[in-house]
Design a protein around this motif. Structure first.
Motif, PDB file in Angstrom:
ATOM      1  N   VAL A   1       1.944  -5.190   4.627  1.00 22.21           N
ATOM      2  CA  VAL A   1       0.807  -6.271   4.231  1.00 22.21           C
ATOM      3  C   VAL A   1      -0.632  -5.744   4.572  1.00 22.21           C
ATOM      4  CG1 VAL A   1      -0.290  -8.615   4.833  1.00 22.21           C
ATOM      5  CG2 VAL A   1       2.260  -8.220   4.647  1.00 22.21           C
ATOM      6  N   LYS A   2      -0.822  -4.926   5.673  1.00 23.94           N
ATOM      7  CA  LYS A   2      -2.227  -4.485   5.874  1.00 23.94           C
ATOM      8  C   LYS A   2      -2.883  -3.870   4.837  1.00 23.94           C
ATOM      9  CE  LYS A   2      -1.501  -0.032   8.484  1.00 23.94           C
ATOM     10  NZ  LYS A   2      -0.057   0.367   8.685  1.00 23.94           N
ATOM     11  N   ALA A   3      -1.910  -3.069   3.939  1.00 22.99           N
ATOM     12  CA  ALA A   3      -2.773  -2.381   2.758  1.00 22.99           C
ATOM     13  C   ALA A   3      -3.436  -3.206   1.934  1.00 22.99           C
ATOM     14  CB  ALA A   3      -1.686  -1.391   2.149  1.00 22.99           C
TER      15      ALA A   3
ATOM     16  N   GLY B   1       6.104   3.769   6.316  1.00 26.26           N
ATOM     17  CA  GLY B   1       5.308   4.240   5.200  1.00 26.26           C
ATOM     18  C   GLY B   1       5.040   5.529   5.378  1.00 26.26           C
ATOM     19  N   GLY B   2       3.715   5.999   4.641  1.00 25.04           N
ATOM     20  CA  GLY B   2       3.463   7.390   4.814  1.00 25.04           C
ATOM     21  C   GLY B   2       3.534   8.205   3.508  1.00 25.04           C
ATOM     22  N   ILE B   3       4.095   7.511   2.461  1.00 25.83           N
ATOM     23  CA  ILE B   3       4.223   8.360   1.246  1.00 25.83           C
ATOM     24  C   ILE B   3       2.727   8.437   0.423  1.00 25.83           C
ATOM     25  CG2 ILE B   3       5.189   8.676  -1.108  1.00 25.83           C
ATOM     26  CD1 ILE B   3       7.860   8.361  -0.084  1.00 25.83           C
TER      27      ILE B   3
ATOM     28  N   THR C   1      12.388   0.987   3.534  1.00 21.68           N
ATOM     29  CA  THR C   1      10.950   1.403   3.584  1.00 21.68           C
ATOM     30  C   THR C   1       9.784   0.461   3.761  1.00 21.68           C
ATOM     31  OG1 THR C   1      10.896   1.212   1.014  1.00 21.68           O
ATOM     32  CG2 THR C   1      11.529   3.362   1.752  1.00 21.68           C
ATOM     33  N   GLU C   2       8.672   0.897   4.103  1.00 23.93           N
ATOM     34  CA  GLU C   2       7.554   0.190   4.388  1.00 23.93           C
ATOM     35  C   GLU C   2       6.355   0.809   3.768  1.00 23.93           C
ATOM     36  OE1 GLU C   2       7.443   0.121   8.465  1.00 23.93           O
ATOM     37  OE2 GLU C   2       8.614  -1.712   9.014  1.00 23.93           O
ATOM     38  N   LEU C   3       6.445   0.978   2.471  1.00 24.86           N
ATOM     39  CA  LEU C   3       5.315   1.575   1.861  1.00 24.86           C
ATOM     40  C   LEU C   3       4.045   0.638   1.727  1.00 24.86           C
ATOM     41  CD1 LEU C   3       7.209   3.920  -0.588  1.00 24.86           C
ATOM     42  CD2 LEU C   3       6.007   4.415   1.391  1.00 24.86           C
ATOM     43  N   GLY C   4       2.846   1.003   1.871  1.00 26.21           N
ATOM     44  CA  GLY C   4       1.734   0.431   1.731  1.00 26.21           C
ATOM     45  C   GLY C   4       0.917   1.140   0.469  1.00 26.21           C
ATOM     46  N   ARG C   5       0.180   2.000   0.823  1.00 28.41           N
ATOM     47  CA  ARG C   5      -0.371   2.992  -0.040  1.00 28.41           C
ATOM     48  C   ARG C   5       0.235   3.364  -1.118  1.00 28.41           C
ATOM     49  NH1 ARG C   5      -4.311   5.927   2.194  1.00 28.41           N
ATOM     50  NH2 ARG C   5      -3.316   6.005   3.976  1.00 28.41           N
ATOM     51  N   TRP C   6       1.470   3.844  -0.984  1.00 30.46           N
ATOM     52  CA  TRP C   6       2.109   4.334  -2.504  1.00 30.46           C
ATOM     53  C   TRP C   6       2.430   2.952  -3.332  1.00 30.46           C
ATOM     54  CZ3 TRP C   6       6.472   3.638  -5.537  1.00 30.46           C
ATOM     55  CH2 TRP C   6       6.595   4.435  -6.500  1.00 30.46           C
TER      56      TRP C   6
ATOM     57  N   ALA D   1      -5.184   0.111  -2.124  1.00 34.05           N
ATOM     58  CA  ALA D   1      -4.452   0.105  -0.570  1.00 34.05           C
ATOM     59  C   ALA D   1      -5.588   0.446   0.413  1.00 34.05           C
ATOM     60  CB  ALA D   1      -3.326   0.818  -0.644  1.00 34.05           C
ATOM     61  N   HIS D   2      -5.650  -0.086   1.610  1.00 35.58           N
ATOM     62  CA  HIS D   2      -6.431   0.170   2.862  1.00 35.58           C
ATOM     63  C   HIS D   2      -7.806   0.299   2.370  1.00 35.58           C
ATOM     64  CE1 HIS D   2      -2.619   1.075   4.938  1.00 35.58           C
ATOM     65  NE2 HIS D   2      -2.198   1.902   3.890  1.00 35.58           N
ATOM     66  N   CYS D   3      -8.244  -0.549   1.325  1.00 37.32           N
ATOM     67  CA  CYS D   3      -9.773  -0.352   1.196  1.00 37.32           C
ATOM     68  C   CYS D   3     -10.407  -1.884   1.097  1.00 37.32           C
ATOM     69  CB  CYS D   3     -10.071   0.045  -0.326  1.00 37.32           C
ATOM     70  SG  CYS D   3      -9.431   1.738  -0.504  1.00 37.32           S
TER      71      CYS D   3
HETATM   72  C1  LIG Z   1       0.509   1.181   8.012  1.00 34.93           C
HETATM   73  C2  LIG Z   1       1.855   0.978   8.157  1.00 34.93           C
HETATM   74  C3  LIG Z   1       2.922   1.152   6.987  1.00 34.93           C
HETATM   75  C4  LIG Z   1       2.274   1.387   5.668  1.00 34.93           C
HETATM   76  O1  LIG Z   1       1.704   2.784   5.585  1.00 34.93           O
HETATM   77  P1  LIG Z   1       1.352   3.525   4.268  1.00 34.93           P
HETATM   78  O2  LIG Z   1       0.443   4.813   4.863  1.00 34.93           O
HETATM   79  O3  LIG Z   1       0.377   2.552   3.737  1.00 34.93           O
HETATM   80  O4  LIG Z   1       2.538   3.569   3.749  1.00 34.93           O
HETATM   81  C5  LIG Z   1       4.240   0.989   7.158  1.00 34.93           C
HETATM   82  N1  LIG Z   1       4.719   0.832   8.351  1.00 34.93           N
HETATM   83  C6  LIG Z   1       3.700   0.549   9.468  1.00 34.93           C
HETATM   84  C7  LIG Z   1       4.392   0.129  10.857  1.00 34.93           C
HETATM   85  C8  LIG Z   1       2.580   0.604   9.425  1.00 34.93           C
HETATM   86  O5  LIG Z   1       1.729   0.570  10.586  1.00 34.93           O
END
Ligand SMILES: *Cc1c(COP(=O)(O)O)cnc(C)c1O
Length: 417
Positions: free
Chosen positions: A54-56, A229-231, A271-276, A369-371
């Motif tokens: 959600v933070k993204a 996340g992280g992709i 998965t917990e993708l935000g940015r992707w 995302a993240h902006c």
């Molecule tokens: C920030 C965060 C994500 C999302 O990260 P992205 O780089 O946007 O994919 C997923 N999980 C956790 C726990 C995070 O803190």
């Protein structure tokens, strides 16, 4: 619209005349396409679910596009949980990532029956006192300086404040079994904005291995692994993108090699993708209000780092185009800047762009995302609103611009609005 695609000047003018600049513009079809491609890439795993971070992009109208595709949400604060609750999400649709978490947040997460991702062994007692220990719990692993793979640099997990050591994870599982936990999950997040196809498979095999170890030691069944996340995305037009189909296939190969023929099968992959999920869908549209030529040539925007801090904060590259001039040669060099009394308020430095005039609309790409979410109010600048562009060609203001009333809302002082 797609990545680095500049929307037609006529559309931008229409929205700008209607809602005012600057504004964020998100393309619904791009978000929906990412959600679809991700679920296809992991369709081999029947329990697969993406929990959008959600933070993204913390806007329910945006998140709704993904929940319609079956996604859940990953929350890490009280207000993010409130957002999930307002969207009607609960139980297995919510992951709650703890990390120095206040008691009230654990209590709300437990009320919503969210899956809590425990960051530390010391939080077991804290959670017992703040909401209680649930039947299903996820544990966050930090592999420290363990060599993850010979050819893959994963940053320095031992310098990260997140997660527990391997010994602590084992200790946690034993204690939590005694406290009634029946289902475990394992989580790790080691690197951000990684376009290397190897990243997810590396995390997956790390977590699959840990799950097997836990099973052998305690008999506990790990119900899911959470790749987090992280992709990353290709912010620069010359960067290559992560191939999500290949990522899914590679995780599958590891699953079949390590888990398929064990009592841990079937195990769910999350998965917990935000940015992707949302970065490529969004852009910040801003109007040129000044041009200034001194030792350098400056283009002054009506947006500031308060609207988009990534370039100022991380020297991050965001591609910039000019609406109506996307096909012109980039034969000028500009610094594109905002109006903060801070010399790092620059969206681009020495950037090759076409000739720019006052009144032009600047499009800052990959800003979904993240902006907007990282925006702030330094210098009393008010953060801009958000517009959703829909597949039928219509658009909707999904967050209005801030007003002085919002800025002064926490002050009780005579004479302020
Ligand atoms: C920030 C965060 C994500 C999302 O990260 P992205 O780089 O946007 O994919 C997923 N999980 C956790 C726990 C995070 O803190």
């Amino acid at each position: 619209m797609s990545q680095k695609h500049t929307p037609d000047l006529s559309l931008i003018k229409r929205i700008a005349d209607d809602v005012g600049t600057p504004f964020y513009l998100y393309d619904e079809s791009v978000i929906d396409d990412h959600a679809r491609r991700l679920s296809e890439a992991f369709s081999w795993n029947p329990g697969f679910r993406e929990y959008f971070a959600v933070k993204a992009t913390p806007n329910p109208y945006v998140i709704d596009i993904m929940t319609r595709r079956g996604c859940g949400v990953d929350c890490a604060s009280r207000t993010e949980l409130m957002l999930a609750k307002a969207m009607g999400l609960r139980g297995e649709r919510i992951m709650f990532s703890s990390n120095q978490t206040p008691g009230c947040e654990y209590r709300l997460a437990r009320e919503l029956d969210a899956t809590i991702n425990l960051d530390d062994i010391s939080h077991i007692d804290f959670l017992r006192e703040n909401g209680g220990i649930p039947k299903r719990l996820c544990l966050r692993y930090n592999p420290g300086s363990t060599q993850v793979a010979s050819n893959f640099v994963m940053g320095h997990p031992q310098d990260s404040k997140f997660g527990m050591t391997r010994a602590q994870i084992h200790e946690c599982v034993k204690r939590l079994i005694d406290l009634g936990v029946e289902k475990f999950g394992l989580h790790a997040f080691l690197i951000s904005n990684c376009v290397d196809t190897d990243y997810y498979p590396q995390i997956a095999s790390l977590l699959f291995g840990l799950a097997l170890e836990i099973y052998r030691e305690t008999g506990a069944i790990v119900d899911f692994i959470n790749l987090s996340g992280g992709i990353g995305v290709a912010y620069h037009p010359e960067e290559r993108e992560a191939d999500i189909g290949e990522v899914g296939r590679a995780v599958r190969r590891d699953y079949e090699r390590l888990i398929k023929d064990t009592p841990l099968h079937p195990m769910k992959v999350y998965t917990e993708l935000g940015r992707w999920m949302t970065a490529e869908s969004g852009m910040l549209v801003s109007k040129v209000i000044h041009k200034k030529d001194t030792y350098k040539n400056y283009i002054g925007l009506d947006a500031t780092a308060c609207d988009l801090i990534r370039p100022a904060m991380y020297s991050a590259y965001h591609h910039i185009t000019v609406a109506g001039k996307a096909d012109l040669p980039c034969d000028h060099i500009y610094d594109v800047v905002g109006s903060l009394c801070e010399n790092n308020d620059k969206f681009a430095v020495d950037r090759r762009l076409p000739n720019i005039d006052v009144g032009d609309y600047i499009v800052i790409h990959d800003a979904g995302a993240h902006c907007r979410a990282m925006g702030y109010n330094y210098n009393g600048k008010l953060r801009c609103g958000e517009v959703l562009f829909r597949p039928d060609g219509s658009y909707k203001l999904i967050r209005r611009h801030e007003t002085p009333r919002d800025y002064f809302a926490t002050l009780d002082y005579p004479g302020l609005v």
